[in-house]
Design a protein around this motif. Structure first.
Motif, PDB file in Angstrom:
ATOM      1  N   CYS A  35       0.850  -1.190   0.000  1.00 14.35           N
ATOM      2  CA  CYS A  35       0.000   0.000   0.000  1.00 14.35           C
ATOM      3  C   CYS A  35       0.884   1.238   0.000  1.00 14.35           C
ATOM      4  CB  CYS A  35      -0.915  -0.010   1.230  1.00 14.35           C
ATOM      5  SG  CYS A  35      -2.007   1.422   1.339  1.00 14.35           S
ATOM      6  N   PHE A  36       0.632   2.154  -0.959  1.00 17.30           N
ATOM      7  CA  PHE A  36       1.402   3.379  -1.100  1.00 17.30           C
ATOM      8  C   PHE A  36       0.462   4.590  -1.009  1.00 17.30           C
ATOM      9  CE2 PHE A  36       3.688   0.081  -3.319  1.00 17.30           C
ATOM     10  CZ  PHE A  36       5.011   0.279  -2.969  1.00 17.30           C
ATOM     11  N   THR A  37       1.036   5.734  -0.666  1.00 15.77           N
ATOM     12  CA  THR A  37       0.270   6.978  -0.653  1.00 15.77           C
ATOM     13  C   THR A  37       0.193   7.555  -2.060  1.00 15.77           C
ATOM     14  OG1 THR A  37       2.276   8.235  -0.162  1.00 15.77           O
ATOM     15  CG2 THR A  37       0.940   7.516   1.701  1.00 15.77           C
ATOM     16  N   VAL A  38      -0.844   8.358  -2.298  1.00  9.29           N
ATOM     17  CA  VAL A  38      -1.001   9.052  -3.579  1.00  9.29           C
ATOM     18  C   VAL A  38      -1.179  10.553  -3.311  1.00  9.29           C
ATOM     19  CG1 VAL A  38      -1.998   7.078  -4.788  1.00  9.29           C
ATOM     20  CG2 VAL A  38      -3.496   8.683  -3.600  1.00  9.29           C
ATOM     21  N   ARG A  39      -0.965  11.360  -4.337  1.00 14.59           N
ATOM     22  CA  ARG A  39      -1.009  12.817  -4.196  1.00 14.59           C
ATOM     23  C   ARG A  39      -2.187  13.440  -4.956  1.00 14.59           C
ATOM     24  NH1 ARG A  39       1.178  11.653  -0.750  1.00 14.59           N
ATOM     25  NH2 ARG A  39       3.399  11.510  -0.291  1.00 14.59           N
ATOM     26  N   CYS A  40      -3.165  12.630  -5.309  1.00  8.59           N
ATOM     27  CA  CYS A  40      -4.277  13.149  -6.100  1.00  8.59           C
ATOM     28  C   CYS A  40      -5.035  14.260  -5.358  1.00  8.59           C
ATOM     29  CB  CYS A  40      -5.232  12.020  -6.464  1.00  8.59           C
ATOM     30  SG  CYS A  40      -4.468  10.744  -7.500  1.00  8.59           S
TER      31      CYS A  40
ATOM     32  N   CYS B 206      -1.483  23.578   1.229  1.00  6.05           N
ATOM     33  CA  CYS B 206      -1.674  22.141   1.066  1.00  6.05           C
ATOM     34  C   CYS B 206      -0.307  21.530   0.800  1.00  6.05           C
ATOM     35  CB  CYS B 206      -2.627  21.852  -0.103  1.00  6.05           C
ATOM     36  SG  CYS B 206      -2.966  20.095  -0.357  1.00  6.05           S
ATOM     37  N   PRO B 207       0.006  20.367   1.395  1.00  7.51           N
ATOM     38  CA  PRO B 207       1.298  19.733   1.116  1.00  7.51           C
ATOM     39  C   PRO B 207       1.500  19.535  -0.376  1.00  7.51           C
ATOM     40  CG  PRO B 207       0.222  18.657   2.960  1.00  7.51           C
ATOM     41  CD  PRO B 207      -0.774  19.620   2.387  1.00  7.51           C
ATOM     42  N   PRO B 208       2.708  19.678  -0.872  1.00  4.84           N
ATOM     43  CA  PRO B 208       2.948  19.598  -2.318  1.00  4.84           C
ATOM     44  C   PRO B 208       2.861  18.171  -2.837  1.00  4.84           C
ATOM     45  CG  PRO B 208       5.012  19.861  -1.148  1.00  4.84           C
ATOM     46  CD  PRO B 208       3.935  19.970  -0.117  1.00  4.84           C
ATOM     47  N   VAL B 209       2.621  18.058  -4.146  1.00  6.90           N
ATOM     48  CA  VAL B 209       2.574  16.733  -4.780  1.00  6.90           C
ATOM     49  C   VAL B 209       3.972  16.161  -4.925  1.00  6.90           C
ATOM     50  CG1 VAL B 209       0.469  17.262  -6.019  1.00  6.90           C
ATOM     51  CG2 VAL B 209       2.666  17.770  -7.079  1.00  6.90           C
ATOM     52  N   SER B 210       4.991  16.976  -4.712  1.00  8.25           N
ATOM     53  CA  SER B 210       6.374  16.516  -4.892  1.00  8.25           C
ATOM     54  C   SER B 210       6.920  15.767  -3.680  1.00  8.25           C
ATOM     55  CB  SER B 210       7.269  17.723  -5.199  1.00  8.25           C
ATOM     56  OG  SER B 210       7.191  18.684  -4.160  1.00  8.25           O
ATOM     57  N   LEU B 211       6.105  15.564  -2.643  1.00  6.73           N
ATOM     58  CA  LEU B 211       6.568  14.792  -1.489  1.00  6.73           C
ATOM     59  C   LEU B 211       6.977  13.385  -1.922  1.00  6.73           C
ATOM     60  CD1 LEU B 211       3.997  15.640   1.325  1.00  6.73           C
ATOM     61  CD2 LEU B 211       6.402  16.251   1.274  1.00  6.73           C
ATOM     62  N   ASP B 212       7.982  12.838  -1.256  1.00  6.94           N
ATOM     63  CA  ASP B 212       8.385  11.462  -1.540  1.00  6.94           C
ATOM     64  C   ASP B 212       7.227  10.514  -1.233  1.00  6.94           C
ATOM     65  OD1 ASP B 212      10.877  12.318  -2.244  1.00  6.94           O
ATOM     66  OD2 ASP B 212      11.725  12.043  -0.242  1.00  6.94           O
ATOM     67  N   VAL B 213       7.044   9.542  -2.109  1.00  7.78           N
ATOM     68  CA  VAL B 213       5.977   8.562  -1.922  1.00  7.78           C
ATOM     69  C   VAL B 213       6.314   7.661  -0.741  1.00  7.78           C
ATOM     70  CG1 VAL B 213       4.766   6.639  -2.993  1.00  7.78           C
ATOM     71  CG2 VAL B 213       5.351   8.656  -4.343  1.00  7.78           C
ATOM     72  N   CYS B 214       5.320   7.352   0.077  1.00  9.48           N
ATOM     73  CA  CYS B 214       5.518   6.507   1.253  1.00  9.48           C
ATOM     74  C   CYS B 214       4.827   5.157   1.052  1.00  9.48           C
ATOM     75  CB  CYS B 214       4.946   7.171   2.507  1.00  9.48           C
ATOM     76  SG  CYS B 214       5.813   8.654   2.994  1.00  9.48           S
ATOM     77  N   ALA B 215       5.503   4.109   1.477  1.00  3.44           N
ATOM     78  CA  ALA B 215       4.885   2.789   1.554  1.00  3.44           C
ATOM     79  C   ALA B 215       4.284   2.632   2.940  1.00  3.44           C
ATOM     80  CB  ALA B 215       5.920   1.701   1.299  1.00  3.44           C
ATOM     81  N   LEU B 216       2.964   2.510   3.007  1.00  7.55           N
ATOM     82  CA  LEU B 216       2.300   2.465   4.300  1.00  7.55           C
ATOM     83  C   LEU B 216       2.456   1.103   4.967  1.00  7.55           C
ATOM     84  CD1 LEU B 216      -0.972   4.456   3.593  1.00  7.55           C
ATOM     85  CD2 LEU B 216       1.092   5.223   4.728  1.00  7.55           C
ATOM     86  N   ARG B 217       2.368   0.023   4.163  1.00  2.00           N
ATOM     87  CA  ARG B 217       2.522  -1.302   4.763  1.00  2.00           C
ATOM     88  C   ARG B 217       2.698  -2.336   3.665  1.00  2.00           C
ATOM     89  NH1 ARG B 217      -2.352  -4.478   7.253  1.00  2.00           N
ATOM     90  NH2 ARG B 217      -0.507  -5.681   7.718  1.00  2.00           N
ATOM     91  N   ILE B 218       3.206  -3.481   4.060  1.00  2.00           N
ATOM     92  CA  ILE B 218       3.303  -4.659   3.193  1.00  2.00           C
ATOM     93  C   ILE B 218       2.693  -5.825   3.952  1.00  2.00           C
ATOM     94  CG2 ILE B 218       4.841  -6.257   2.004  1.00  2.00           C
ATOM     95  CD1 ILE B 218       6.824  -4.021   1.642  1.00  2.00           C
ATOM     96  N   GLN B 219       1.705  -6.491   3.346  1.00  8.57           N
ATOM     97  CA  GLN B 219       1.000  -7.590   4.009  1.00  8.57           C
ATOM     98  C   GLN B 219       1.184  -8.864   3.200  1.00  8.57           C
ATOM     99  OE1 GLN B 219      -3.044  -6.678   4.771  1.00  8.57           O
ATOM    100  NE2 GLN B 219      -3.472  -8.560   5.915  1.00  8.57           N
TER     101      GLN B 219
END
Length: 870
Positions: A259-264, A283-296
């Motif tokens: 599961c990853f975050t999105v900037r939409c 508003c936080p920018p869309v250029s933030l580094d993408v985060c992996a929330l979890r791996i299941q």
């Protein structure tokens, strides 16, 4: 149909129901629904994703296609209801040199390809109109009786991208291909307000996002107003399929659900609100580094799909490959296994399994992120900002998908939204970063008061030096400049003064003039202002601030000493630097300060000059200045204080460019007329006399000499009454005033008085009504007739001497009366002028036939001799 060509067919529903699917030579790989009354078929390629959106009642179809497993094309098909031609007359084909080059290369490639070589074209990305240069052929055809109002007749290229297989992963060539194309529309939801009300209930497209993925990397594009690459997702393992949602990107590998975050939501927020990224909102920018929330962990993952808040997984696990599953200690997703316990022998347990995974609610996930960020409570870092930004975007994304929320959930999310803004404000106010100014908009969005923000600051012990970051200083300074209806307590006000004394001592006078600092102890304020002198910051502004503080303390001696430090002209310039020394805003209303009230009594000239300087430097508007003087003088709404009249006269003298001249002249004349008609003296002594105004201002003209003769017969005891009359007469005699505009307002000023008569005759004279003026003067003031005629009857009006004035005087002399001698004297003056102006024959013609020859003989003799004399 060649493989690299695309044909989109618009089929009528009846045609489809009858079994038709386009020309027999076309073998579509997939049908693509296009709306209620149109169906699209794509041939020559695989349609991976499509969506139909409505923008202002015009339907638009956006499609994403794959070619040869490594190419992506995004098209936009727009309906054109105003165009009367049929769709099949609008075939859109793209032929470019790039296409021919690729075909030529393709022939060579077919000759070079062997089992030992793989020839790959270089990667390419074409955005917007440039994507038409991809070399792909796109044809739009109609094969049915489509409704004219819903047809699609325009093809617009949005994006073309071609990839090169990445052979670094040693994967077979048939596995290196694109997968999981998704189009995600986001619609207008209205502004995020505390009451939860949307500005618009009409569904309208806000943003559209396109996602597609290679085995080890995914791409997210925004494709509405402009085509822009937003995020790149790097997977730790080879992916098989992915689904995009407004809040997350879910990716499956052979054994993992990631599961990853999105900037939409961040991109859509900027499209929705034009005031984003200002001092009001952020508003936080869309250029933030993408985060992996979890791996299941899952075994044998084969397919994934998404429905509302559920992730549906399809797996196939071999018995010998099933390891013991371990649950993650921290669950961001809660899984519900819908399969029942199997009681059949292990030999036949191999098969398909279906899982439904419920995503954690945004509120729960938000709380976990905030709790985790508390580990950085004492040390704010960029990682903390990133984590809280993720939490903020999570709540914002949920609010933008408000259709899926219950009323109670939306209220809870709105509260979390404001709370997250407060957390971000704390971060930016305590970190020395290039974005520290964002503390201001985030604190504004949080709804926190200035006192509540200051209460969140960790104040150091008095014995320890404290460092104040520029984010906090920027927020406090900007808030103090605003007209906030908030008064800080004495303790907090003292801390604010101490804060600026350490960081920005030059701002201290401005800080102390803020209405929010009303409760500051005057002795504390004076002590810090005295320190500025030792630091070399002595200036007019510091002097005026100290004078205001001394006045607040009741120390008039100190006040006078400070005000004597500079001339009135320099003091007026000092007020321009800080208008709040005179005028403050409280609860939406303008309030004069104690210093302004004192200047009204002691130095009204300085006060008028200061407000005039504020207006000249755009620190106060015209209407605001008028309201200020009315409120300062505490007059009734209908009463105009003399200080305001002084200000209007000063505006005319200063010739301010932004002042409407006629409106200002009208204000003054109306006030002069009202006072003269009511015999109302001014409430204070005027600052300037009529003579001062005539000498200083070109808009006040010299009073005509005949006016003095006219009013000399009236004894005006009241000096102020005479001054108002002189100013009115001077303004009417000036070159700038539009006389016609004031005529309707002269009615209160009766012609029965000499003052009223002079004003009426002046106005008629300016309107060139000379004959009427002569009649009036002959009747009311004969002694002024000759001075009037000498001044006004010139050039083309000179004929009135003998055509109007001479006959009128002769007629009135015949009637006799008490004014006989005045008329006779005037007649002699007229005859002297006429004898000079006319020839003898003309002069004889204008003389009355029944006159006495002896009376006219001297004038006739002069007229007959003047030629020889000449």
């Amino acid at each position: 149909i060649r493989r690299r060509d695309v044909h989109l067919y618009n089929l009528h529903p009846v045609r489809v129901a009858a079994g038709g699917r386009g020309p027999a030579s076309v073998e579509p790989e997939q049908f693509c629904g296009g709306g209620r009354d149109a169906l699209f078929v794509a041939a020559g390629c695989k349609v991976e994703a499509f969506t139909v959106v409505e923008v202002k009642r015009l339907r638009t179809l956006v499609c994403a296609f794959e070619w040869l497993d490594l190419e992506v094309l995004i098209l936009k098909l727009e309906s054109d209801p105003k165009n009367g031609e049929r769709v099949n007359h609008h075939s859109h084909k793209t032929h470019t040199p790039v296409k021919h080059t690729e075909e030529g290369t393709g022939n060579k490639t077919s000759q070079l390809e062997t089992d030992d070589f793989v020839i790959c074209q270089k990667p390419m990305e074409l955005l917007g109109e440039k994507s038409e240069q991809s070399g792909l052929l796109v044809t739009l055809e109609s094969t049915g009786w489509a409704d004219e109002s819903t047809k699609y007749s325009h093809v617009q290229h949005l994006l073309y991208r071609r990839f090169t297989p990445d052979i670094s992963f040693y994967s077979p060539s048939d596995e290196i291909k694109l997968h999981s194309l998704h189009l995600l529309p986001i619609y207008h939801t209205g502004s995020l307000t505390s009451d939860g009300k949307n500005l618009s209930q009409e569904k309208e497209l806000l943003s559209l996002f396109c996602f597609f993925s290679l085995p080890h990397v995914g791409y997210l594009y925004m494709v509405v107003k402009s085509v822009e690459l937003m995020s790149i997702y790097q997977y730790p393992e080879k992916s098989q399929q992915a689904v995009l949602t407004p809040q997350f990107l879910h990716v499956i590998t052979s054994n993992n659900l990631q599961c990853f975050t999105v900037r939409c939501s961040a991109a859509a927020a900027r499209e929705e609100d034009p005031y984003m990224d200002t001092t009001l909102k952020a508003c936080p920018p869309v250029s933030l580094d993408v985060c992996a929330l979890r791996i299941q962990l899952f075994i044998g993952l084969k397919a994934i799909c998404h429905f509302k808040n559920h992730i549906i997984l399809l797996t196939k696990a071999e018995p010998e490959a099933v390891p013991e599953r371990k649950e993650s200690p921290k669950r961001l997703l809660s899984r519900k296994d819908t399969s029942v316990k199997n009681r059949i022998p292990p030999a036949v347990e191999a098969g398909w399994n279906l899982y439904i995974v419920n995503t954690v609610s945004p509120m729960q996930l938000y709380k976990e992120m905030v709790d985790y960020s508390n580990t950085y409570k004492t040390i704010k870092t960029q990682s903390c900002i990133h984590l809280l930004s993720e939490a903020h975007l999570l709540v914002r994304a949920a609010l933008m998908d408000a259709g899926q929320l219950e009323p109670g959930e939306k209220a809870e999310l709105l509260e979390a939204f404001k709370e997250s803004c407060g957390h971000l404000g704390d971060c930016y106010s305590r970190l020395d970063t290039q974005h520290s100014h964002l503390a201001l908009p985030y604190y504004k969005m949080s709804g926190l008061t200035m006192a509540e923000v200051l209460a969140r600051v960790d104040w150091a012990v008095d014995s320890e030096p404290q460092k104040y970051e520029k984010g906090l200083i920027f927020y406090i300074n900007h808030s103090l400049y605003e007209n906030l209806d908030e008064e800080l307590s004495e303790e907090l006000a003292a801390k604010v003064v101490q804060m600026f004394h350490v960081t920005e001592p030059k701002q201290l006078p401005h800080v102390l003039c803020s209405p929010s600092m009303k409760n500051i102890n005057p002795l504390t304020a004076l002590s810090y202002l005295n320190k500025l002198d030792t630091y070399g910051f002595a200036s007019i502004l510091v002097t005026l601030t100290k004078a205001a503080v001394a006045l607040k303390m009741g120390n008039l001696d100190m006040y006078r000493d400070e005000m004597k430090s500079y001339s009135e002209m320099k003091l007026a310039c000092g007020f321009i630097l800080e208008p709040r020394l005179l005028i403050q805003q409280r609860k939406g209303q303008m309030v004069p300060t104690q210093l302004a009230a004192h200047l009204r009594e002691m130095q009204p000239g300085l006060l008028v000059a200061a407000v005039l300087g504020l207006q000249k430097n755009n620190k106060i508007g015209i209407e605001e200045a008028d309201s200020f003087f009315k409120m300062l003088c505490d007059q009734d709404e209908d009463m105009i204080p003399q200080l305001l009249v002084d200000f209007w006269e000063a505006q005319l003298v200063a010739c301010l460019p932004d002042v409407v001249l006629q409106e200002l002249c009208f204000k003054l004349t109306s006030q002069y007329i009202w006072r003269l008609s009511k015999r109302q003296p001014p409430d204070t002594t005027p600052l300037q006399t009529s003579e001062d105004l005539i000498n200083a201002c070109s808009h006040f003209g010299l009073i005509y000499p005949w006016v003095d003769v006219l009013i000399s017969s009236d004894s005006l005891a009241d000096k102020n009454y005479k001054e108002d009359l002189s100013k009115l007469q001077s303004l009417i005699c000036g070159p700038s005033f539009d006389i016609a505009s004031i005529i309707p307002f002269l009615e209160p000023l009766s012609e029965d008085t000499v003052a009223g008569l002079s004003v009426h005759v002046l106005c008629r004279t300016r309107l060139r009504e000379y004959e009427q003026c002569l009649d009036t003067l002959l009747e009311r003031c004969p002694q002024a007739v000759i001075p009037y005629a000498n001044h006004e009857l010139k050039e083309e009006n000179r004929t009135l001497w003998w055509k109007k004035l001479l006959p009128e005087l002769c007629q009135r002399i015949k009637c006799g009366g008490e004014k006989y001698q005045l008329y006779l004297t005037s007649l002699k003056e007229v005859l002297s002028i006429v004898a000079v102006e006319l020839e003898l024959r003309d002069f004889l013609n204008v003389l009355p036939e029944d006159g006495t020859a002896a009376f006219f003989l001297p004038y006739l003799l002069y007229c007959s001799r003047k030629k020889s004399l000449t």
